[in-house]
Design an enzyme around this catalytic site. Structure first.
Site, PDB file in Angstrom:
ATOM      1  N   ASN A   1       0.786  -1.376   0.005  1.00  0.00           N
ATOM      2  CA  ASN A   1       0.022   0.047  -0.034  1.00  0.00           C
ATOM      3  C   ASN A   1       0.715   1.107   0.029  1.00  0.00           C
ATOM      4  OD1 ASN A   1       0.665  -0.366   2.988  1.00  0.00           O
ATOM      5  ND2 ASN A   1      -1.107   0.661   3.413  1.00  0.00           N
TER       6      ASN A   1
ATOM      7  N   GLU B   1       4.825  -3.181  12.218  1.00  0.00           N
ATOM      8  CA  GLU B   1       3.614  -2.139  11.831  1.00  0.00           C
ATOM      9  C   GLU B   1       2.811  -2.721  11.463  1.00  0.00           C
ATOM     10  OE1 GLU B   1       4.097   0.515  13.531  1.00  0.00           O
ATOM     11  OE2 GLU B   1       6.006   0.772  13.759  1.00  0.00           O
TER      12      GLU B   1
ATOM     13  N   CYS C   1      -2.859   2.316   5.744  1.00  0.00           N
ATOM     14  CA  CYS C   1      -3.045   1.765   7.220  1.00  0.00           C
ATOM     15  C   CYS C   1      -3.673   2.647   8.128  1.00  0.00           C
ATOM     16  CB  CYS C   1      -1.565   1.221   7.701  1.00  0.00           C
ATOM     17  SG  CYS C   1      -0.362   2.234   7.660  1.00  0.00           S
TER      18      CYS C   1
HETATM   19  P1  NAD Z   1       0.934  -9.127   4.200  1.00  0.00           P
HETATM   20  O1  NAD Z   1       0.934  -9.124   5.650  1.00  0.00           O
HETATM   21  O2  NAD Z   1       0.088  -9.726   3.489  1.00  0.00           O
HETATM   22  O3  NAD Z   1       2.205  -8.838   3.227  1.00  0.00           O
HETATM   23  C1  NAD Z   1       3.295  -7.929   4.050  1.00  0.00           C
HETATM   24  C2  NAD Z   1       4.544  -8.288   3.461  1.00  0.00           C
HETATM   25  O4  NAD Z   1       4.819  -9.682   4.067  1.00  0.00           O
HETATM   26  C3  NAD Z   1       4.730  -8.637   1.997  1.00  0.00           C
HETATM   27  O5  NAD Z   1       6.102  -8.165   1.518  1.00  0.00           O
HETATM   28  C4  NAD Z   1       4.569 -10.123   2.017  1.00  0.00           C
HETATM   29  O6  NAD Z   1       5.330 -10.796   0.790  1.00  0.00           O
HETATM   30  C5  NAD Z   1       5.273 -10.555   3.150  1.00  0.00           C
HETATM   31  N1  NAD Z   1       4.992 -11.856   3.880  1.00  0.00           N
HETATM   32  C6  NAD Z   1       3.908 -12.417   3.459  1.00  0.00           C
HETATM   33  N2  NAD Z   1       3.832 -13.764   4.151  1.00  0.00           N
HETATM   34  C7  NAD Z   1       5.244 -13.670   5.040  1.00  0.00           C
HETATM   35  C8  NAD Z   1       5.895 -14.599   5.773  1.00  0.00           C
HETATM   36  N3  NAD Z   1       5.183 -15.828   6.291  1.00  0.00           N
HETATM   37  N4  NAD Z   1       6.801 -14.431   6.392  1.00  0.00           N
HETATM   38  C9  NAD Z   1       7.585 -13.134   6.203  1.00  0.00           C
HETATM   39  N5  NAD Z   1       6.982 -12.424   5.238  1.00  0.00           N
HETATM   40  C10 NAD Z   1       5.722 -12.506   4.742  1.00  0.00           C
HETATM   41  O7  NAD Z   1       0.145  -7.389   4.057  1.00  0.00           O
HETATM   42  P2  NAD Z   1      -0.199  -6.543   2.852  1.00  0.00           P
HETATM   43  O8  NAD Z   1      -1.448  -7.184   2.372  1.00  0.00           O
HETATM   44  O9  NAD Z   1       1.017  -6.410   1.803  1.00  0.00           O
HETATM   45  O10 NAD Z   1      -0.320  -4.964   3.380  1.00  0.00           O
HETATM   46  C11 NAD Z   1      -1.540  -4.760   3.915  1.00  0.00           C
HETATM   47  C12 NAD Z   1      -1.339  -4.842   5.387  1.00  0.00           C
HETATM   48  O11 NAD Z   1      -0.370  -4.106   5.793  1.00  0.00           O
HETATM   49  C13 NAD Z   1      -2.707  -4.144   6.057  1.00  0.00           C
HETATM   50  O12 NAD Z   1      -3.078  -5.052   7.448  1.00  0.00           O
HETATM   51  C14 NAD Z   1      -2.307  -2.737   6.744  1.00  0.00           C
HETATM   52  O13 NAD Z   1      -3.161  -2.305   7.744  1.00  0.00           O
HETATM   53  C15 NAD Z   1      -1.144  -3.052   6.932  1.00  0.00           C
HETATM   54  N6  NAD Z   1      -0.079  -1.871   7.120  1.00  0.00           N
HETATM   55  C16 NAD Z   1       0.359  -1.384   8.287  1.00  0.00           C
HETATM   56  C17 NAD Z   1       1.108  -0.408   8.128  1.00  0.00           C
HETATM   57  C18 NAD Z   1       1.500   0.516   9.596  1.00  0.00           C
HETATM   58  O14 NAD Z   1       2.366   1.135   9.628  1.00  0.00           O
HETATM   59  N7  NAD Z   1       0.779   0.035  10.619  1.00  0.00           N
HETATM   60  C19 NAD Z   1       1.527   0.447   6.889  1.00  0.00           C
HETATM   61  C20 NAD Z   1       1.059  -0.240   5.929  1.00  0.00           C
HETATM   62  C21 NAD Z   1       0.196  -1.289   5.858  1.00  0.00           C
END
Ligand code: NAD
Length: 486
Positions: free
Chosen positions: A154, A252, A286
Site C-alpha cells: 500500500n 507495523e 494503514c
Molecule cells: P501482508 O502481511 O500480506 O504482506 C506484507 C509483506 O509480508 C509482503 O511483503 C509479503 O510478501 C510478506 N509476507 C507474507 N507472508 C510472509 C511470511 N510468512 N513471512 C514473512 N513475510 C511474509 O500485508 P499486505 O497485504 O502487503 O499489506 C496490507 C496490510 O499492511 C494491512 O493490514 C495494513 O493495515 C498493513 N499496513 C500497516 C502499516 C502500519 O504502519 N501499521 C502500514 C502499511 C500497511
C-alpha cells in the site's frame, strides 16, 4: 506483442535472476489483463546467498564513518528527487492509487530519508559519572548486523525508505523484500542504490513469496533485526519465529481507525478530512479512517453531507487526472472487500453509498469498487471490528463523548484515531483515553510527519515506533564502557 520486461534481484552490487530461473507476473490493478513485468521467484538458495552477501559487507560498512554513510545515502536521495515522476508512475501502475497520491508518497519518502540521514549523524552516546575516581564511563551506539526489511504494497516506496535509511545510517547492512503486488517499486528503489554507487552487499533486494523468501529472512540466525510492515496475521507469525533467536523485531500492523465527530465542530471541514482519510488510496492506507463515530445531535447532518460528498468522488484509472479514487490493489483485494460489503448488508447495516464494483466500459478488466458507506452500524458487527482495507466506511452513532471513546477503544487494533471538536476539555479527555499510537485533534487519522514517531499499539504494532528519533534507535545496540586510568 512486445516482450515482457524481466526484472532482477539485486545482490552484492549485481543484478541476478532467480537461480531456478522462475518468475512471477505483476498485473496492473486498473487493467488486470496487462502484465507489467516478470520478477524473480527467488528460491531458498537465492535468499541464503543474499543474506551471506549482506553479512560479508557488514564489517566494512560498520567501519566507515557516519558522515561517509550519509554521503552515500545523500547520493541516493538526489537520484530519488530527480526520478520522482518516474517512481510515481510505477507506484500508480502497480498499486493503482491516483498519480498525485503516488507523487505525495515519493515526496514523503524524500522527507523521511532526509530526516533519517541527519538522525544518523546524531547517534550521540552519554558520559556518566561513576562512584569511583579515575574511571571514565560512557555509552556508544553500535549497529546490529544484517537486518531484514519486509514491506507491504500500500506504501510500496515510502515504507521501505523509512526503514532502510535508519538501518543503513546506523551501520547495518540490509536485505529487503518488497510485496509481490508491487515488485517493480522495489526494483526501482534498488536501482537508486545501485546507480548511487552504494558499496556491494550493503543494500540487497529480492522478490519472491512471503512463505519462502519472507520466512527465511525472519528466521535465519544471521539476521539481527526484522522490520516488518503488513497484516496483523503475518506479523504475529513472524513474532513467533523471531523469538527463537531473540531477533529484534519491529512490526507495523493492521488498523481499524476511528474518527470521532462531536457536535461542537465545523462539520464541513471535518467531512473534507474524513473523505480524504477514508477513500484516498481506495481506503488502503494503514492510517485510513474506517469508522466514523458521530454523536446523535449532528449524526443526520453529518451523514447526509458525507454521503453527498462521497457520491461525487470520481472513480477511475489512477493516471486519469480527473480520477479522485483509483482501483483497489488486485483481484484478491476486490474479493475480500466485496465479501465484507455483503457481510455488512447481512449484518443489518444500511448501505448509504456505493457498495458495488465498477465494471462499465473501461473498468470491466480492473479492480474498481465504489466508495462505500454503511450507516446504522453497530459496534459488534464484523464490519465495525475487522480490518477491511478498502473504500468502506462505517458510521456508528453514539450519545456522547464517553460512549464515543468506549466504542472507539472497543477493538483489537490501536494504530491511530482522531477527534473533531472545538472544546479543549473534550479533546484532552479523548487524547488521554484513546488507545492508539497516533492521535489527532481536528486533523485526519492519516496525518503524520517524519520527525515524529509512528507506530501502533495493541494488535497494530510491536516494538519501537518507526520514524522520529525511535526510527534509528530500533537499529542500534548500546555498549557501555568503564575505563580506569591513572
Ligand atoms: P501482508 O502481511 O500480506 O504482506 C506484507 C509483506 O509480508 C509482503 O511483503 C509479503 O510478501 C510478506 N509476507 C507474507 N507472508 C510472509 C511470511 N510468512 N513471512 C514473512 N513475510 C511474509 O500485508 P499486505 O497485504 O502487503 O499489506 C496490507 C496490510 O499492511 C494491512 O493490514 C495494513 O493495515 C498493513 N499496513 C500497516 C502499516 C502500519 O504502519 N501499521 C502500514 C502499511 C500497511
Amino acid at each position: 506483442m512486445s516482450e515482457l520486461k524481466r526484472f532482477k534481484n539485486y545482490m552484492d552490487g549485481q543484478w541476478f535472476d532467480a537461480s531456478t530461473n522462475e518468475t512471477f507476473e505483476q498485473r496492473n490493478p486498473a487493467k488486470l489483463s496487462e502484465v507489467t513485468g516478470l520478477f524473480p521467484f527467488s528460491s531458498k538458495d537465492d535468499t541464503l546467498k543474499i543474506i551471506e552477501s549482506a553479512q560479508k559487507a557488514f564489517s566494512d560498512w560498520k567501519a566507515i564513518s557516519p558522515a561517509k554513510r550519509a554521503d552515500y545515502l545523500r547520493s541516493v536521495l538526489v537520484l530519488m528527487v530527480q526520478r520522482k515522476d518516474e517512481i510515481s508512475k510505477i507506484i500508480t501502475l502497480e498499486n493503482g492509487k491516483i498519480i498525485s497520491d503516488s507523487l505525495s508518497e515519493v515526496n514523503s519518502a524524500i522527507n523521511e530519508m532526509g530526516f533519517q540521514i541527519n538522525e544518523g549523524l546524531r547517534l550521540f552516546g552519554e558520559t556518566i559519572p561513576v562512584s569511583i575516581e579515575e574511571v571514565f564511563a560512557y555509552t556508544v551506539k553500535e549497529p546490529l548486523g544484517v537486518v531484514s526489511v519486509i514491506s507491504p504494497w500500500n506504501f510500496p516506496f515510502n515504507v521501505p525508505v523509512r526503514k532502510i535509511t535508519p538501518a543503513l545510517m546506523a551501520g547495518n547492512t540490509c536485505v529487503f523484500k518488497p510485496a509481490s503486488l508491487t515488485p517493480q517499486t522495489g526494483y526501482i528503489l534498488a536501482k537508486l542504490f545501485d546507480d548511487a554507487g552504494i558499496p556491494a552487499g550493503v543494500f540487497n533486494m529480492l522478490t519472491g513469496s512471503g512463505n519462502e523468501v519472507g520466512n527465511i529472512i525472519v528466521s535465519d540466525p544471521r539476521i539481527k533485526a526484522v522490520s516488518f510492515t503488513g497484516s496483523t496475521e503475518v506479523g504475529m507469525e513472524i513474532l513467533k519465529k523471531t523469538a527463537i533467536y531473540a531477533t529484534r523485531t519491529q512490526l507495523e500492523l493492521g488498523g481499524k481507525n476511528a474518527t470521532v465527530i462531536l457536535e461542537d465542530t465545523d462539520i464541513d471541514s471535518a467531512i473534507k478530512d474524513v473523505i480524504r482519510a477514508a477513500f484516498a488510496c481506495s481506503g488502503q492506507w494503514c492510517t485510513s479512517t474506517s469508522r466514523v463515530i458521530v454523536v446523535k445531535k449532528v449524526a443526520q447532518e453529518f451523514t447526509e453531507k458525507l454521503v453527498e460528498a462521497t457520491n461525487s468522488i470520481i472513480v477511475g484509472n489512477g493516471f486519469d487526472k480527473k480520477a479522485g479514487m483509483g482501483p483497489v490493489c488486485g483481484a484478491s483485494q476486490v474479493e475480500t472487500i466485496m465479501k465484507y460489503i455483503e457481510i455488512g448488508k447481512k449484518e443489518g447495516a444500511k448501505l448509504l453509498a456505493g457498495g458495488n464494483r465498477v465494471t462499465n466500459n473501461d473498468f470491466q478488466d480492473g479492480c474498481f469498487i465504489e466508495p462505500t458507506i454503511f450507516g446504522y452500524v453497530n459496534q459488534n458487527m464484523k464490519i465495525a471490528q475487522e480490518e477491511i482495507f478498502g473504500p468502506v466506511l462505517s458510521i456508528i452513532t453514539v450519545e456522547n463523548l464517553e460512549e464515543a471513546i468506549e466504542v472507539s477503544n472497543d477493538i483489537k487494533y490501536g494504530l491511530c484515531s482522531s477527534i473533531y471538536t472545538n472544546n479543549i476539555n473534550h479533546a484532552m479527555r479523548f487524547i488521554e483515553q484513546t488507545e492508539v499510537g497516533l492521535t489527532h485533534v481536528n486533523l485526519m487519522t492519516s496525518f503524520k510527519e517524519p520527525q515524529l514517531p509512528f507506530g501502533g499499539i495493541k494488535e497494530s504494532g510491536v516494538g519501537l515506533p518507526e520514524a522520529g528519533k525511535t526510527g534509528i534507535e530500533f537499529f542500534i545496540k548500546y555498549k557501555t564502557v568503564y575505563m580506569k586510568y591513572t
